[in-house]
Design an enzyme around this catalytic site. Sequence first.
Site, PDB file in Angstrom:
ATOM      1  N   ASP A 155     -37.775 -16.265 -47.267  1.00  0.00           N
ATOM      2  CA  ASP A 155     -36.862 -16.888 -46.311  1.00  0.00           C
ATOM      3  C   ASP A 155     -36.825 -18.408 -46.521  1.00  0.00           C
ATOM      4  O   ASP A 155     -36.042 -19.114 -45.873  1.00  0.00           O
ATOM      5  CB  ASP A 155     -37.202 -16.517 -44.856  1.00  0.00           C
ATOM      6  CG  ASP A 155     -38.612 -16.912 -44.463  1.00  0.00           C
ATOM      7  OD1 ASP A 155     -39.377 -17.388 -45.321  1.00  0.00           O
ATOM      8  OD2 ASP A 155     -38.953 -16.737 -43.270  1.00  0.00           O
ATOM      9  N   SER A 156     -37.613 -18.915 -47.480  1.00  0.00           N
ATOM     10  CA  SER A 156     -37.433 -20.301 -47.942  1.00  0.00           C
ATOM     11  C   SER A 156     -36.024 -20.458 -48.509  1.00  0.00           C
ATOM     12  O   SER A 156     -35.553 -21.585 -48.720  1.00  0.00           O
ATOM     13  CB  SER A 156     -38.483 -20.660 -49.002  1.00  0.00           C
ATOM     14  OG  SER A 156     -38.501 -19.691 -50.039  1.00  0.00           O
TER      15      SER A 156
ATOM     16  N   ASP B 250     -38.708 -11.142 -47.715  1.00  0.00           N
ATOM     17  CA  ASP B 250     -39.266 -11.628 -46.449  1.00  0.00           C
ATOM     18  C   ASP B 250     -38.511 -11.022 -45.283  1.00  0.00           C
ATOM     19  O   ASP B 250     -37.272 -10.971 -45.293  1.00  0.00           O
ATOM     20  CB  ASP B 250     -39.106 -13.159 -46.366  1.00  0.00           C
ATOM     21  CG  ASP B 250     -40.400 -13.911 -46.613  1.00  0.00           C
ATOM     22  OD1 ASP B 250     -41.489 -13.294 -46.559  1.00  0.00           O
ATOM     23  OD2 ASP B 250     -40.312 -15.133 -46.851  1.00  0.00           O
TER      24      ASP B 250
ATOM     25  N   LYS C 186     -42.324  -8.540 -46.690  1.00  0.00           N
ATOM     26  CA  LYS C 186     -43.415  -9.435 -46.312  1.00  0.00           C
ATOM     27  C   LYS C 186     -43.182  -9.913 -44.880  1.00  0.00           C
ATOM     28  O   LYS C 186     -42.055 -10.239 -44.502  1.00  0.00           O
ATOM     29  CB  LYS C 186     -43.494 -10.632 -47.264  1.00  0.00           C
ATOM     30  CG  LYS C 186     -44.645 -11.585 -46.941  1.00  0.00           C
ATOM     31  CD  LYS C 186     -44.934 -12.571 -48.072  1.00  0.00           C
ATOM     32  CE  LYS C 186     -43.929 -13.693 -48.193  1.00  0.00           C
ATOM     33  NZ  LYS C 186     -43.845 -14.541 -46.988  1.00  0.00           N
TER      34      LYS C 186
ATOM     35  N   GLU D 271     -44.903 -12.415 -41.679  1.00  0.00           N
ATOM     36  CA  GLU D 271     -45.869 -13.452 -41.331  1.00  0.00           C
ATOM     37  C   GLU D 271     -46.716 -13.017 -40.130  1.00  0.00           C
ATOM     38  O   GLU D 271     -46.182 -12.517 -39.134  1.00  0.00           O
ATOM     39  CB  GLU D 271     -45.132 -14.759 -40.967  1.00  0.00           C
ATOM     40  CG  GLU D 271     -44.407 -15.393 -42.145  1.00  0.00           C
ATOM     41  CD  GLU D 271     -43.757 -16.735 -41.779  1.00  0.00           C
ATOM     42  OE1 GLU D 271     -43.998 -17.246 -40.665  1.00  0.00           O
ATOM     43  OE2 GLU D 271     -43.007 -17.262 -42.619  1.00  0.00           O
TER      44      GLU D 271
ATOM     45  N   GLU E 179     -51.189 -19.101 -47.278  1.00  0.00           N
ATOM     46  CA  GLU E 179     -50.445 -20.346 -47.447  1.00  0.00           C
ATOM     47  C   GLU E 179     -51.192 -21.502 -46.786  1.00  0.00           C
ATOM     48  O   GLU E 179     -51.518 -21.462 -45.598  1.00  0.00           O
ATOM     49  CB  GLU E 179     -49.045 -20.199 -46.838  1.00  0.00           C
ATOM     50  CG  GLU E 179     -48.211 -21.474 -46.969  1.00  0.00           C
ATOM     51  CD  GLU E 179     -46.726 -21.267 -46.756  1.00  0.00           C
ATOM     52  OE1 GLU E 179     -46.286 -20.116 -46.625  1.00  0.00           O
ATOM     53  OE2 GLU E 179     -46.003 -22.273 -46.732  1.00  0.00           O
TER      54      GLU E 179
HETATM   55  N1  MHF Z   1     -39.200 -26.038 -50.904  1.00  0.00           N
HETATM   56  C1  MHF Z   1     -40.025 -25.309 -50.158  1.00  0.00           C
HETATM   57  N2  MHF Z   1     -41.262 -25.058 -50.623  1.00  0.00           N
HETATM   58  C2  MHF Z   1     -42.140 -24.340 -49.884  1.00  0.00           C
HETATM   59  O1  MHF Z   1     -43.260 -24.105 -50.365  1.00  0.00           O
HETATM   60  C3  MHF Z   1     -41.706 -23.823 -48.636  1.00  0.00           C
HETATM   61  C4  MHF Z   1     -40.397 -24.099 -48.198  1.00  0.00           C
HETATM   62  N3  MHF Z   1     -39.587 -24.855 -48.969  1.00  0.00           N
HETATM   63  N4  MHF Z   1     -39.921 -23.610 -47.037  1.00  0.00           N
HETATM   64  C5  MHF Z   1     -40.663 -22.573 -46.364  1.00  0.00           C
HETATM   65  C6  MHF Z   1     -42.080 -22.868 -46.420  1.00  0.00           C
HETATM   66  C7  MHF Z   1     -42.445 -24.137 -45.673  1.00  0.00           C
HETATM   67  N5  MHF Z   1     -43.528 -24.646 -46.461  1.00  0.00           N
HETATM   68  C8  MHF Z   1     -43.986 -25.949 -46.421  1.00  0.00           C
HETATM   69  C9  MHF Z   1     -43.157 -26.959 -45.990  1.00  0.00           C
HETATM   70  C10 MHF Z   1     -43.621 -28.276 -45.972  1.00  0.00           C
HETATM   71  C11 MHF Z   1     -44.905 -28.551 -46.374  1.00  0.00           C
HETATM   72  C12 MHF Z   1     -45.386 -29.954 -46.337  1.00  0.00           C
HETATM   73  O2  MHF Z   1     -44.696 -30.851 -45.930  1.00  0.00           O
HETATM   74  N6  MHF Z   1     -46.610 -30.200 -46.770  1.00  0.00           N
HETATM   75  C13 MHF Z   1     -47.186 -31.528 -46.913  1.00  0.00           C
HETATM   76  C14 MHF Z   1     -48.403 -31.714 -46.052  1.00  0.00           C
HETATM   77  C15 MHF Z   1     -48.044 -31.906 -44.633  1.00  0.00           C
HETATM   78  C16 MHF Z   1     -49.265 -32.164 -43.766  1.00  0.00           C
HETATM   79  O3  MHF Z   1     -50.387 -31.833 -44.188  1.00  0.00           O
HETATM   80  O4  MHF Z   1     -49.073 -32.676 -42.688  1.00  0.00           O
HETATM   81  C17 MHF Z   1     -47.629 -31.699 -48.342  1.00  0.00           C
HETATM   82  O5  MHF Z   1     -47.518 -32.840 -48.825  1.00  0.00           O
HETATM   83  O6  MHF Z   1     -48.067 -30.733 -48.954  1.00  0.00           O
HETATM   84  C18 MHF Z   1     -45.723 -27.527 -46.821  1.00  0.00           C
HETATM   85  C19 MHF Z   1     -45.251 -26.231 -46.845  1.00  0.00           C
HETATM   86  C20 MHF Z   1     -43.825 -23.754 -47.542  1.00  0.00           C
HETATM   87  N7  MHF Z   1     -42.554 -23.103 -47.783  1.00  0.00           N
HETATM   88  C1  KIV Z   2     -43.618 -19.580 -49.733  1.00  0.00           C
HETATM   89  C2  KIV Z   2     -43.451 -18.093 -49.801  1.00  0.00           C
HETATM   90  C3  KIV Z   2     -44.751 -17.378 -49.713  1.00  0.00           C
HETATM   91  C4  KIV Z   2     -42.504 -17.640 -48.724  1.00  0.00           C
HETATM   92  O1  KIV Z   2     -42.833 -17.029 -47.735  1.00  0.00           O
HETATM   93  C5  KIV Z   2     -41.099 -18.009 -48.900  1.00  0.00           C
HETATM   94  O2  KIV Z   2     -40.723 -18.467 -49.977  1.00  0.00           O
HETATM   95  O3  KIV Z   2     -40.333 -17.834 -47.936  1.00  0.00           O
HETATM   96 MG    MG Z   3     -41.305 -16.972 -46.227  1.00  0.00          MG
END
Ligand code: MHF
Ligand code: KIV
Ligand code: MG
Length: 348
Positions: A68-69, A107, A137, A139, A206
């Site tokens: 669902d990303s 998803d 899948k 959550e 995750e």
């Molecule tokens: N492009 C993209 N990649 C992803 O892995 C992803 C999505 N979208 N959308 C659905 C979810 C959302 N996810 C995410 C979205 C944002 C962060 C993020 O901003 N992480 C920061 C740390 C933030 C913090 O610790 O406060 C990083 O720098 O990793 C991580 C996972 C993982 N999934």
């Molecule tokens: C990041 C993966 C595991 C996911 O759930 C997605 O792409 O939606």
């Molecule tokens: Mg997902």
Amino acid sequence: MSGPGRNPARPHPEGHPVGGSIMASRVTVRTVLEYKEQGRPVVMVTAYDYPFARLADAAGVDMILVGDSLGNVVLGYPATVFVTLDEMVHHTRAARRGVERALLVADMPFLTFHLSVDDALRAAGRLVQEGGAEAVKLEGAGRVLEVVHRLTGAGIPVVGHLGLLPQRVHALGGYRVQGRDEAEARQLLDDAVALEQAGAFALVLEMVPRELAAAISRRLRIPTIGIGAGPDCDGQVLVLHDLLGLTQGRVPRFARRYAELGQIALEALQRYAADVRARAFPTDEHSYHMAAGEAGSRAGDAAGAPAGPGGSRSPAPAGPAGEAPWGGRPAGDASSGDAPADAPYGDR
Ligand SMILES: Nc1nc(=O)c2c([nH]1)NC[C@@H]1CN(c3ccc(C(=O)N[C@@H](CCC(=O)O)C(=O)O)cc3)CN21
Ligand SMILES: CC(C)C(=O)C(=O)O
Ligand SMILES: [Mg+2]
């Protein structure tokens, strides 16, 4: 409604005379469980349409996730909670047509598995029957465990998903690491065990500390598939657009970029725009000509461009440019029907 199934025009290469090639046989739920026993990593990546699913499959990726990303990286939504079941079915169908070997997982989108177990079964049923997914899948754990049990009981394999749960972003107050303190880590381990017992055949972890992911991976018989969960998981998953450099805006720190396709696409489009404005594209090579002897044939030759592959079919008793009966438009037109139509299930 009938599902799209495996591409009928391209029988999968199982049973190839050479035999024994790991890449040749289809990945199933059993295969993935065997990988864990063999200590062989499970490779998973997301894909949301036919061309990229086909590329991921050709690359030998084991599991393809229509995540669902989709909402973030393809549809331009600010979060995954906006993704609908109809959108997931639509994109799963598209990806399905490109996949021969990999196990296709979809998803379940926001709120499609919380209203009732029956609703969850119906939603998952659509992803399988209409979308052609081989597994779904979900959550979370807790009240979701009963759904996992009922889905697997109905013959729909389930991948669990713990740690950062993007569908709970509003409740979590952001995308951050989960399970850092003792109590949260214990809860995650218990949830993981409960998901395995409920029938999940794999578990996405995750954004959890690598030590916790390692402990969960040791504890479970089913493979863990990590994303931001360190190298000790039984497999890894990344969002395709992060891996290829196609993501707009910030990319999570846990993703490694293996290409900069966004930059490549931008430069290609800029060159195309510049060529059109400079009248450097199209040339005669990309043009069609009148039949030999017709008034206006080879009208495109007026500028003296060399005849391309199309030109050889209409050699040149060229009339002067501008004599075409419809008023001197350059020869050729987009509706000439020369391009082979794409077969509905691909052309190979
Ligand atoms: N492009 C993209 N990649 C992803 O892995 C992803 C999505 N979208 N959308 C659905 C979810 C959302 N996810 C995410 C979205 C944002 C962060 C993020 O901003 N992480 C920061 C740390 C933030 C913090 O610790 O406060 C990083 O720098 O990793 C991580 C996972 C993982 N999934
Ligand atoms: C990041 C993966 C595991 C996911 O759930 C997605 O792409 O939606
Ligand atoms: Mg997902």
